[in-house]
Design a protein around this motif. Sequence first.
Motif, PDB file in Angstrom:
ATOM      1  N   UNK A   1       2.882 -10.553   2.803  1.00 48.04           N
ATOM      2  CA  UNK A   1       2.734  -9.204   3.336  1.00 48.04           C
ATOM      3  C   UNK A   1       3.934  -8.345   2.938  1.00 48.04           C
ATOM      4  N   UNK A   2       3.666  -7.236   2.273  1.00 53.32           N
ATOM      5  CA  UNK A   2       4.689  -6.285   1.864  1.00 53.32           C
ATOM      6  C   UNK A   2       4.372  -4.923   2.454  1.00 53.32           C
ATOM      7  N   UNK A   3       5.411  -4.161   2.701  1.00 55.33           N
ATOM      8  CA  UNK A   3       5.278  -2.780   3.159  1.00 55.33           C
ATOM      9  C   UNK A   3       6.058  -1.886   2.203  1.00 55.33           C
ATOM     10  N   UNK A   4       5.400  -0.870   1.682  1.00 51.43           N
ATOM     11  CA  UNK A   4       6.048   0.089   0.792  1.00 51.43           C
ATOM     12  C   UNK A   4       6.086   1.468   1.417  1.00 51.43           C
ATOM     13  N   UNK A   5       7.123   2.234   1.118  1.00 48.98           N
ATOM     14  CA  UNK A   5       7.212   3.606   1.581  1.00 48.98           C
ATOM     15  C   UNK A   5       7.751   4.467   0.452  1.00 48.98           C
ATOM     16  N   UNK A   6       7.283   5.705   0.394  1.00 50.35           N
ATOM     17  CA  UNK A   6       7.729   6.608  -0.655  1.00 50.35           C
ATOM     18  C   UNK A   6       7.524   8.051  -0.205  1.00 50.35           C
ATOM     19  N   UNK A   7       8.178   8.954  -0.900  1.00 44.21           N
ATOM     20  CA  UNK A   7       8.041  10.384  -0.623  1.00 44.21           C
ATOM     21  C   UNK A   7       7.022  10.989  -1.575  1.00 44.21           C
TER      22      UNK A   7
ATOM     23  N   UNK B   1      11.170  24.842   3.922  1.00 46.64           N
ATOM     24  CA  UNK B   1      11.451  24.114   2.686  1.00 46.64           C
ATOM     25  C   UNK B   1      10.373  24.365   1.657  1.00 46.64           C
ATOM     26  N   UNK B   2      10.643  23.945   0.456  1.00 47.27           N
ATOM     27  CA  UNK B   2       9.680  24.096  -0.623  1.00 47.27           C
ATOM     28  C   UNK B   2       8.689  22.944  -0.569  1.00 47.27           C
ATOM     29  N   UNK B   3       7.427  23.272  -0.371  1.00 49.99           N
ATOM     30  CA  UNK B   3       6.408  22.243  -0.397  1.00 49.99           C
ATOM     31  C   UNK B   3       6.229  21.543   0.939  1.00 49.99           C
ATOM     32  N   UNK B   4       5.420  20.509   0.916  1.00 54.12           N
ATOM     33  CA  UNK B   4       5.107  19.721   2.108  1.00 54.12           C
ATOM     34  C   UNK B   4       5.457  18.267   1.831  1.00 54.12           C
ATOM     35  N   UNK B   5       6.729  17.884   1.968  1.00 56.53           N
ATOM     36  CA  UNK B   5       7.111  16.502   1.669  1.00 56.53           C
ATOM     37  C   UNK B   5       6.656  15.543   2.764  1.00 56.53           C
ATOM     38  N   UNK B   6       5.977  14.487   2.374  1.00 56.81           N
ATOM     39  CA  UNK B   6       5.497  13.472   3.306  1.00 56.81           C
ATOM     40  C   UNK B   6       6.115  12.125   2.961  1.00 56.81           C
ATOM     41  N   UNK B   7       6.387  11.349   4.000  1.00 56.63           N
ATOM     42  CA  UNK B   7       6.744   9.954   3.833  1.00 56.63           C
ATOM     43  C   UNK B   7       5.460   9.144   4.004  1.00 56.63           C
ATOM     44  N   UNK B   8       5.081   8.433   2.983  1.00 57.78           N
ATOM     45  CA  UNK B   8       3.818   7.697   2.982  1.00 57.78           C
ATOM     46  C   UNK B   8       4.086   6.191   3.036  1.00 57.78           C
ATOM     47  N   UNK B   9       3.175   5.479   3.691  1.00 58.01           N
ATOM     48  CA  UNK B   9       3.263   4.030   3.787  1.00 58.01           C
ATOM     49  C   UNK B   9       2.061   3.394   3.100  1.00 58.01           C
ATOM     50  N   UNK B  10       2.285   2.228   2.536  1.00 58.39           N
ATOM     51  CA  UNK B  10       1.205   1.474   1.918  1.00 58.39           C
ATOM     52  C   UNK B  10       1.465  -0.010   2.132  1.00 58.39           C
ATOM     53  N   UNK B  11       0.379  -0.799   2.286  1.00 57.49           N
ATOM     54  CA  UNK B  11       0.491  -2.209   2.635  1.00 57.49           C
ATOM     55  C   UNK B  11      -0.101  -3.089   1.538  1.00 57.49           C
ATOM     56  N   UNK B  12       0.487  -4.268   1.388  1.00 55.53           N
ATOM     57  CA  UNK B  12      -0.071  -5.300   0.510  1.00 55.53           C
ATOM     58  C   UNK B  12      -0.137  -6.612   1.279  1.00 55.53           C
ATOM     59  N   UNK B  13      -1.262  -7.319   1.123  1.00 54.70           N
ATOM     60  CA  UNK B  13      -1.426  -8.620   1.769  1.00 54.70           C
ATOM     61  C   UNK B  13      -1.492  -9.757   0.756  1.00 54.70           C
ATOM     62  N   UNK B  14      -1.256  -9.427  -0.511  1.00 54.76           N
ATOM     63  CA  UNK B  14      -1.323 -10.456  -1.557  1.00 54.76           C
ATOM     64  C   UNK B  14      -0.055 -10.477  -2.402  1.00 54.76           C
ATOM     65  N   UNK B  15       1.096 -10.270  -1.743  1.00 53.06           N
ATOM     66  CA  UNK B  15       2.367 -10.389  -2.440  1.00 53.06           C
ATOM     67  C   UNK B  15       2.657  -9.280  -3.424  1.00 53.06           C
ATOM     68  N   UNK B  16       2.109  -8.082  -3.185  1.00 50.42           N
ATOM     69  CA  UNK B  16       2.436  -6.936  -4.023  1.00 50.42           C
ATOM     70  C   UNK B  16       1.502  -6.705  -5.188  1.00 50.42           C
ATOM     71  N   UNK B  17       0.371  -7.423  -5.266  1.00 52.56           N
ATOM     72  CA  UNK B  17      -0.558  -7.219  -6.376  1.00 52.56           C
ATOM     73  C   UNK B  17      -1.490  -6.035  -6.134  1.00 52.56           C
ATOM     74  N   UNK B  18      -2.044  -5.908  -4.933  1.00 56.31           N
ATOM     75  CA  UNK B  18      -2.908  -4.773  -4.597  1.00 56.31           C
ATOM     76  C   UNK B  18      -2.371  -4.097  -3.343  1.00 56.31           C
ATOM     77  N   UNK B  19      -2.669  -2.789  -3.228  1.00 58.65           N
ATOM     78  CA  UNK B  19      -2.075  -1.984  -2.162  1.00 58.65           C
ATOM     79  C   UNK B  19      -3.124  -1.135  -1.471  1.00 58.65           C
ATOM     80  N   UNK B  20      -2.944  -0.937  -0.163  1.00 56.87           N
ATOM     81  CA  UNK B  20      -3.819  -0.094   0.640  1.00 56.87           C
ATOM     82  C   UNK B  20      -2.982   0.979   1.317  1.00 56.87           C
TER      83      UNK B  20
END
Length: 365
Positions: free
Chosen positions: A206-212, A227-246
């Motif tokens: 199980x991996x957790x990724x975050x990005x702007x 501010x300029x634009x609408x910056x969001x912090x997004x999260x994404x999950x992987x249950x197969x060791x980083x191969x696929x992401x949701x």
Amino acid sequence: RIGTMLPLDSGDWMAIGYGQTFTGEGSYGFTGKGFVVVRAPDIEGPWTKVGQVDRGEHEAVSDPGTGSDTPGTMMQTKTGRLLLPVSRGHWRSLDRDMELFYSDDEGLSWASLGLISSQIGLRGLRCGSRIEQLEDGRLIWTLHVGREEWHEAKGDLCYTVGTDDGQTWSKPHFWAKSQESHYPERLHAGLGVRSECGLIRTGPGRWLGTYREERGSVAPFDKYFGPSGMPHICFTHSRDGGRTWTPAFGFLGVEVDMVSLGDGVILCAYREDTLASAWLSYDDGHTWQLQVDPAELPWARDAADPVWQWPPGGESVVRVLDHDTAVVITDTGLMPACKPTPPEHVVTRELHGRVQVRFFRRGSG
């Protein structure tokens, strides 16, 4: 560079600071050349110079505020080796690259492991974010890859895997891509993912990724009202060791960092438009609760109308001290860019160097 502050295996703290610089363009007017290595017995100091990272004669005109030509983060592997990624080349160049420096004596001497692009087969590596070590010893290095006709906010995120203490790296695995085509009505400001990102392991496979992600704005930038634009912090999950992401969800904010504290607990620090915040998750990042814990402002909170209230610098980083304790380290000394200060605020030369450390401790409940 507070992203480089970390506790060493020996117990001391270490960080990388600016040493020699070149004159360059950009909001700060210089770009880094050599970097000073400082060390302290405790996070509050006092700090002492113990070494220097010499980048040679390479010169690029760029803005260190973007992470260009400067170290963004530093980590220590299980063998004790320090790894320090540094950008190479102008931040708009298609030939930007990442160079990896290492030290096997806790910062006294440094050498280069070379450029990364030839190993992973990618050009335009705008920034190399954090390096994370998994329990099995593998190193996971997140990278921001630019595109042709380079735009600073457009690019994709990948990670590469190392198994030999940073000597060699695998082909890239992409885990987040720009979604600017999803926001056609937002015509202004940058659209796409940014290099503010990171990956952590939360459990077996199980991996957790975050990005702007920049989502643009419907109106031109206004320095007084937003501010300029609408910056969001997004999260994404992987249950197969980083191969696929949701993908999961996102909330307004920038400059994110996060760590796993074990038992499903994740501490995430970031900057939103009015304060520096921290979020806690107790289920591996699926749900979150906000900790109302604003960092220090350079002026009183009632000094002016809220539109003048600028958050405290940014670039918060999180460091784990033990199973029950973590610290959020926040730059509070950088004067705001593109925002006016309160009329009564007296500007001083103290533009850099103010760092606030907030301790989070696990409650007995």
